[in-house]
Write an enzyme that holds these catalytic residues in place. Structure first.
Site, PDB file in Angstrom:
ATOM      1  N   GLU A 316       8.068 -32.657 -15.983  1.00  0.00           N
ATOM      2  CA  GLU A 316       6.896 -31.990 -16.565  1.00  0.00           C
ATOM      3  C   GLU A 316       5.814 -33.050 -16.698  1.00  0.00           C
ATOM      4  O   GLU A 316       5.979 -34.042 -17.409  1.00  0.00           O
ATOM      5  CB  GLU A 316       7.242 -31.405 -17.930  1.00  0.00           C
ATOM      6  CG  GLU A 316       8.462 -30.495 -17.955  1.00  0.00           C
ATOM      7  CD  GLU A 316       8.170 -29.094 -17.423  1.00  0.00           C
ATOM      8  OE1 GLU A 316       6.976 -28.777 -17.259  1.00  0.00           O
ATOM      9  OE2 GLU A 316       9.124 -28.334 -17.177  1.00  0.00           O
ATOM     10  N   HIS A 527      40.112  -0.452  -6.166  1.00  0.00           N
ATOM     11  CA  HIS A 527      39.869   0.309  -7.392  1.00  0.00           C
ATOM     12  C   HIS A 527      39.313  -0.680  -8.416  1.00  0.00           C
ATOM     13  O   HIS A 527      39.970  -1.663  -8.758  1.00  0.00           O
ATOM     14  CB  HIS A 527      41.165   0.954  -7.889  1.00  0.00           C
ATOM     15  CG  HIS A 527      41.649   2.062  -7.000  1.00  0.00           C
ATOM     16  ND1 HIS A 527      42.976   2.335  -6.790  1.00  0.00           N
ATOM     17  CD2 HIS A 527      40.961   2.965  -6.258  1.00  0.00           C
ATOM     18  CE1 HIS A 527      43.094   3.357  -5.965  1.00  0.00           C
ATOM     19  NE2 HIS A 527      41.885   3.761  -5.629  1.00  0.00           N
ATOM     20  N   GLU A 727      51.075  -3.338  -5.058  1.00  0.00           N
ATOM     21  CA  GLU A 727      50.797  -3.106  -6.476  1.00  0.00           C
ATOM     22  C   GLU A 727      51.300  -4.324  -7.241  1.00  0.00           C
ATOM     23  O   GLU A 727      52.485  -4.657  -7.206  1.00  0.00           O
ATOM     24  CB  GLU A 727      51.516  -1.840  -6.948  1.00  0.00           C
ATOM     25  CG  GLU A 727      51.198  -0.590  -6.138  1.00  0.00           C
ATOM     26  CD  GLU A 727      49.842  -0.002  -6.470  1.00  0.00           C
ATOM     27  OE1 GLU A 727      49.273  -0.380  -7.516  1.00  0.00           O
ATOM     28  OE2 GLU A 727      49.356   0.835  -5.689  1.00  0.00           O
TER      29      GLU A 727
END
Length: 1341
Positions: A316, A527, A727
């Site tokens: 800055e 899912h 699964e």
């Protein structure tokens, strides 16, 4: 500067711009390198340090400097702003237009916030300082010679133009870009999702691309609003507004670099900027941690560090954001030394080269790792690296894909110049992998004596947490950037809510299909509320990346398998799912509330739900890669489920696939490594779950329960890929604390399942003649009713259980080959097939007309066409010929100028034809592109591209203009484009209906305004070849195009239209039988298959007709009508024509054109390749004279005619075809030809004999018979004549008396009641006795 703490964003009224416009003197190029004078003695414009440069002045100034200091300066634009301003970057170094090893890359970026203007001017002054003092100032000269410096004065030129001088607090309109985006909040962030599109932030995108293309080492980002140097990280996971220190791995180094800048700035080093907005704000040593000051998500400095591996801090420079110009001299004085001192720090730490042992070749993208600092860098193109470090002692490792890592311990880094440390890496081989116990250590002149490290164990994932989308995205980007030698992160589409569907590829050659290497994939989170698969796949990515090169199993898998991992197929559903969900449904479906695992086409049931974008993306992905084995990771139970997933009657019973035993094998391979799963009793400890038992932890899908529309069955039935569904646990969304347990349970299973891709049989199917691969060859296993096909390069993989099999390889146009093979346990056997081409009755003669190619050249051309037709030939061509056009819609005048411009710039390969005029007298143009466009070359195939028949669908027009420019620009530069143009005559008609185009409006997706011509006529209903079918004269546009179509010699025509996403082929006529339909459909399919989504058959358009197989449809099935252009082309032009509908929207907004071009470019190029296939040749007689106008009949129907020189060319679908050649006066020729889908047409000669048959009988027999008949007739005539002559002499006296009494005789003859002529004569000339003459005459009667 960032927004100040507690400062509210305010919108200021639009001020009037009051910047003075000053003239910039033109600098004359001179060999003198002095700063002030030029060759003619005129002074260069002297920098006054008291005014700001607007965009025009800035551009002039930079161009002037780049011209004057060409030996050390090069000005380039890295992109454009929203308002089309260039983003200028000045490169300053010795040899500025070349990459030279040994020079680290440094950059400064200014004016990111447009209203923070000091940085913009200060960086211009820095450029001038470096250029003017080079060669005079030793410090500057050394810095420029040893560093590759890049300076961007303004990243936000649009914002600057809206800002107002003297506005110290800033102007919100100037701070952001022209799309109201704060560029320093727009970069991808590690802790927060950032939503900033490329369209809204092109400046951000350009800088990201710039960072990706250059391995910057050190950087500074200059802002305004206070005076301090800020360093990473800029935000934290909690995003606490202020006061929370967010430490990076290189925190100490960042603090040091920030202090270097601050200490050399007289204001900054005090730590007390005394800014009016916050007079009490203090910064110790003039520096601050970004997040401790205040939290900034999406900042550029963190992105540089995490993704670009470049250390960047934010400076800055001044309290006032846009101070009066009179203050600029002070700001330059305050920052000059800081800017130079900070740049010099790029040369601290360690630097060197990494090379390959033996060859000495440089190794790019080698990881340079420093023990104890979790942040790596990598080598550049020349194998050079630069690792900034503070003074100290370090252990440093170099690791590259496929090489043994090397570690040097006790590397001493001192103050000042960097320590040089070079590495030489040795290639890994199978033996070294299997016996590797530790990374090898390399002695160095700069290192202490070394010792062997202990045997390593595989590194396990370090962090287990649930990754929301932004977190997951950054994770993937981080690992892709960190391990570029073995990873490639790529998108396959987007979700309903526009989230990218990411795939991480892990391979030793990412981005390339290696012949013989199988491709494998994992898909998770289909899912959205079943999240374990998502996290396991992220864990697996980390595991494979971190252990490659050190762990033998991981190294072998990555080196021999191309692994694709999609962590989340349903990211939208995930975002609404809830942690702790055991068996719920929230988040299961996508954002349109459709179950993605019920959304695929099914073999037993029609799926009526609309195809979802996630489904379409995955289907396209699966069609694009030769996947062999796959697993779809779910949650809610604990079992491996294999096809089929449903039953013809919808009953829950075993639905056996042809490869049932193979599926059981691969399913069991996963289950056996997961002890709990293999027991077969899932969810015993969870209430309300049904009691289930799965023997060995596996089950047939339909036997468990019916799932129509599932993904695994679609994989098996529509691709070569075998997929199972896994699964992973009974809790769908477990707590984060349980994730380590899931990884431990499944780690070995995930790896073992990948190993299964190396079971069965694999090999190549090649052409016996030339050894090239045969794509789409069919591999059949006796006794198994499921075939697989070879890939584009001819390689194939066939999963099989151990046993003995009879394999058959067959391909169109080749003789099938059978091979017996025995498949071993836990291994793959290589079986290669070499197929022999089937030759028809075509004579093995090569056409040798005046323009025919020599044998060797023709063979090379055949090889060239084959390379573009198989494998990734077209993809490589596209990669080598990137387009850089600025896409926009062109009205008639600009279109005409564009076409004329092509002829002016490329006169040797283009000619512009005027076909006619429209109703409103606009010229209808046709551009011809060829290596010899003004000379007829009938031996070359001729292709026609047309667009704009409907003026309200101008996308095709713009695509063809871009296509024309693309071909011209790459002619002579790209060998493939050059060869295609040299061997093809290309005619491009971009706008058939220019009048309608002038009436149409952008962003009108369904409007009919402009569809017709100025007379209100739909031109695609105006093409009639027979006058009897036409009720009026054709429109002038129609007549012009009809004349073009009826020119001889066109082989193929492609018309572009809009309003859907498919390809149609003739006929548009209702109830019209289609001759040669297989060929017409095949050509349409070629276009669709080379389009990323068209071939999926789901247009996704509002007016969609549902799923269209392969994206191809007979035109009449879409919209039947008479008088269509393509029907006329087929019937009267004897040229097949297809119509391509390029987008759902008729007139999409201009920023979509680049996307549409990217989607259609490959398809357009494929047509240039396809036009060289089929059959071609010369028709001539025995003397060698070409026969013009001979008719070639294809399969008893379609006709083409020979052109000048006797040439003909016809496209045919792959397979066997009958051709007949007919010419008046010659014998008819019949032949059988074999056409390949990937080979150019071979030139053949059809040689006619004179027709020796008359009435179907041999000429000799007919002539002999005719001669005999004539002889008999002649003899008979002679006999009759002789007899008649003798009688005539004895009768002549009586007959002259008859003539004397003719009148009386006529009266008598009218008396019908009288008797015969005999009685009349006897009555007139009565005699007493009957003479001999009377007797003779009576006998004749």
């Amino acid at each position: 500067m960032r927004q100040q703490r507690g400062e509210k964003v305010r919108l200021a009224p639009t001020p009037a711009l009051s910047l003075p416009v000053l003239c910039v003197l033109v600098v004359v190029l001179t060999p003198c390198v002095r700063a002030v004078h030029v060759s003619e003695g005129k002074e260069e414009e002297v920098e006054t340090y008291n005014r700001y440069y607007d965009y025009v002045e800035l551009s002039r100034r930079l161009k002037s400097l780049a011209q004057k200091y060409q030996h050390i300066a090069d000005l380039r634009s890295i992109g454009k702003s929203v308002e089309d301003r260039e983003l200028w970057v000045m490169r300053i170094t010795r040899e500025p237009r070349a990459d030279v090893p040994g020079k680290p890359k440094f950059k400064y970026v200014g004016n990111m916030h447009g209203d923070e203007t000091v940085s913009r001017q200060v960086l211009v002054y820095l450029i001038e300082h470096l250029l003017a003092r080079y060669g005079e100032d030793q410090r500057v000269t050394e810095l420029v010679n040893s560093t590759d410096i890049y300076i961007m004065p303004s990243m936000n030129p649009d914002g600057f133009e809206r800002s107002v001088e003297g506005e110290c607090k800033g102007d919100d309109r100037g701070r952001v870009n022209a799309k109201n985006v704060d560029l320093n909040r727009s970069f991808p962030d590690q802790f927060k999702k950032i939503d900033a599109s490329t369209e809204d932030a092109p400046e951000r995108t350009a800088v990201m691309q710039w960072i990706a293309e250059n391995k910057f080492v050190l950087s500074g980002n200059l802002h305004g609003g206070t005076v301090v140097a800020s360093y990473p990280f800029d935000d934290s996971p909690s995003h606490k507004q202020a006061g929370l220190y967010s430490q990076s791995p290189d925190d100490a180094l960042f603090r040091y670099l920030a202090r270097v800048y601050a200490e050399n700035n007289p204001v900054m080093r005090t730590g007390e900027p005394n800014c009016a907005m916050d007079s009490g704000e203090k910064f110790k040593d003039g520096i601050t941690n970004g997040a401790e000051w205040y939290d900034v998500a999406g900042g550029m400095q963190d992105y540089n560090y995490l993704i670009g591996y470049c250390l960047e801090i934010t400076m800055e420079l001044s309290c006032c954001k846009y101070p009066p110009a009179a203050q600029l001299q002070t700001e330059w004085d305050n920052n000059r030394e800081s800017l130079l001192a900070y740049m010099e720090k790029i040369h601290i730490g360690v630097q060197g080269f990494v090379k390959e042992a033996g060859s000495g070749m440089p190794l790019s993208d080698t990881k340079i790792m420093v023990a104890g600092i979790n942040h790596n860098v990598s080598t550049a193109h020349f194998g050079d690296y630069y690792r900034l470090l503070l003074p100290g002692t370090y252990n440093i490792t170099a690791a590259a894909s496929g090489y043994m890592p090397r570690t040097v311990v006790n590397v001493q880094v001192s103050e000042g110049k960097a320590t040089e440390l070079n590495f030489t890496l040795t290639l890994l081989d199978d033996e070294s992998i299997s016996h590797t116990t530790a990374p090898s250590l390399m002695p160095s002149s700069t290192a202490s004596p070394i010792s062997r490290l202990p045997e390593p164990q595989p590194l396990q994932p370090q962090e287990f947490r649930h990754h929301h989308y932004s977190d997951m995205e950054l994770f993937l980007q981080r690992f892709s950037a960190k391990y570029p030698s073995i990873t490639r992160l790529y998108p396959i589409g987007k979700s309903v809510e526009n989230r990218v569907l990411w795939v991480m590829e892990i391979s030793d050659n990412p981005g390339e299909h290696e012949q013989g290497e199988p491709e494998f994939k994992y898909i998770g989170n289909m899912h959205g509320n079943e999240v374990v698969g998502r996290e396991l796949l992220l864990n697996l990515i980390e595991y494979l990346c971190r252990n490659y090169g050190t762990d033998p199993e991981v190294t072998q898998l990555v080196n021999t398998t191309r692994i694709h991992i999609m962590p989340s197929m349903n990211p939208d559903g995930y975002e609404v799912a809830q942690e702790g969900d055991i068996s719920g449904y929230q988040g299961r479906n996508n954002s349109n509330n459709y179950d993605l695992n019920r959304n695929f086409p099914d073999q037993f049931k029609t799926i009526t739900d609309p195809r979802q974008p996630e489904t379409i993306a995955v289907m396209s992905w699966l069609k694009s890669y030769p996947f062999v084995l796959s697993a779809n990771l779910h949650g809610g139970s604990l079992v491996v489920n294999y096809p089929f997933d449903d039953d013809p009657e919808g009953i829950s019973r075993y639905s056996k696939s042809p490869d049932d035993v193979v599926f059981q094998m691969v399913a069991a391979a996963y289950s056996k490594e997961n002890t709990l799963m293999h027991k077969g009793h899932p969810c015993d400890d969870i209430n309300n779950y049904p009691v289930e038992y799965f023997e060995n932890g596996i089950t047939n899908g339909a036997q468990w329960y019916n799932v129509p529309g599932g993904m695994q069955d679609w994989n098996y039935l529509n691709t070569n890929c075998f997929e199972v569904t896994i699964e992973l646990g009974c809790v769908k969304y477990p707590l984060a604390k349980d994730l380590p347990q899931y990884w431990e349970q499944n780690r070995r299973s995930l790896l073992q399942f990948i190993h299964q891709v190396h079971r069965g049989v694999k090999g190549l199917v090649t052409d016996q003649r030339d050894g090239t691969g045969i794509p789409n060859a069919t591999i059949t296993v006796e006794g198994i009713d499921h075939t697989i096909t070879s890939n584009k390069a001819g390689d194939y993989w066939r999963l099989l259980v151990p046993g003995t099999y009879l394999l058959t390889a067959s391909a169109q146009g080749y003789t099938s080959v059978d091979i017996n093979v025995t498949v071993p346990e836990d291994d793959v056997v290589v079986v290669d097939f070499k197929l022999t081409r089937i030759h028809g009755d075509v004579k093995n003669q090569v056409a040798k007309g005046p323009n025919a190619l020599p044998d060797s050249i023709e063979e090379k051309f055949h090889s060239f066409i084959k390379q573009l037709s198989v494998g990734d030939g077209l993809d490589r061509l596209i990669q080598d010929t990137a387009t850089t056009s600025s896409f926009r819609y062109r009205r008639y005048e600009e279109l005409s100028e564009f076409l004329r411009g092509l002829t002016f710039n490329f006169p040797n390969i283009t000619v512009l034809h005027r076909l006619g005029q429209s109703v409103e007298y606009r010229t209808i143009w046709a551009l011809e592109i060829s290596n010899n466009p003004k000379v007829p070359e009938p031996s070359e195939p001729k292709i026609r591209f047309m667009a704009g028949i409907h003026g309200n669908a101008p996308v095709g027009t713009e695509l063809l203009l871009e296509f024309a420019a693309y071909l011209c620009i790459n002619y002579g530069k790209n060998a493939a484009i050059t060869r295609l143009i040299n061997e093809t005559r290309i005619v491009i008609l971009p706008s058939i209906n220019p009048d309608g185009r002038e009436q149409a409006k952008e962003k009108e997706c369904i409007s009919s305004v402009g569809m017709t011509n100025a007379n209100g006529k739909d031109l695609d209903t105006d093409f009639f070849g027979n006058a009897s079918q036409r009720s009026a004269e054709p429109q002038p546009e129609t007549r012009a195009v009809m004349d073009l179509i009826q020119e001889k010699g066109y082989t193929l025509s492609v018309a572009l239209d809009g309003g859907s996403l498919l390809v149609t082929y003739p006929y548009d006529k209702p109830v019209q039988p289609v001759e040669n339909e297989s060929t017409l459909r095949y050509l349409a399919t070629v276009y669709a298959n080379n389009h990323p989504t068209m071939h999926l058959g789901d247009t996704g358009c509002p007016n969609s007709m549902g799923n269209i197989p392969e994206g191809v449809l007979r035109a009449a099935e879409r919209h039947s009508h008479m008088g269509s252009m393509k029907d006329f082309s087929v019937d009267f032009g004897h040229c097949p024509e297809i119509t391509v509908y390029t987008s759902c929207c008729l007139f999409p907004q201009a920023d979509q054109l680049s996307v549409l071009w990217a989607e259609n470019r490959k398809s357009l190029l494929s047509m240039l390749v396809e036009v060289h296939k089929g059959i071609r040749g010369i028709v001539k007689d025995k003397s060698g004279k070409p026969i013009v106008g001979a008719m070639i009949v294809l399969n008893g129907g379609v006709q083409v005619f020979t052109s000048e020189g006797g040439y003909f060319h016809a496209l045919l679908s792959p397979g066997s075809h009958n051709i007949e050649a007919v010419a008046e006066g010659y014998q008819q020729q019949r032949q059988e030809v074999i056409v390949s889908s990937f080979e150019a047409a071979s030139s053949i000669i059809i040689e006619f004999d004179m027709d020796n048959r008359i009435f179907g009988l041999p000429r000799e027999l007919v002539v002999a018979t005719a001669a005999a008949a004539m002889t008999a007739l002649t003899i008979t005539a002679c006999i009759i004549w002789c007899v008649c002559s003798a009688k005539s002499n004895r009768q002549k006296d009586g007959f002259h008396r008859l003539r004397q009494h003719r009148d009386d005789y006529d009266d008598e003859i009218r008396l019908t009641s009288m008797g015969s002529k005999k009685s009349l004569l006897s009555h007139e000339f009565q005699d007493e006795s009957e003479s001999d003459e009377d007797t003779l005459y009576a006998n004749k009667l």
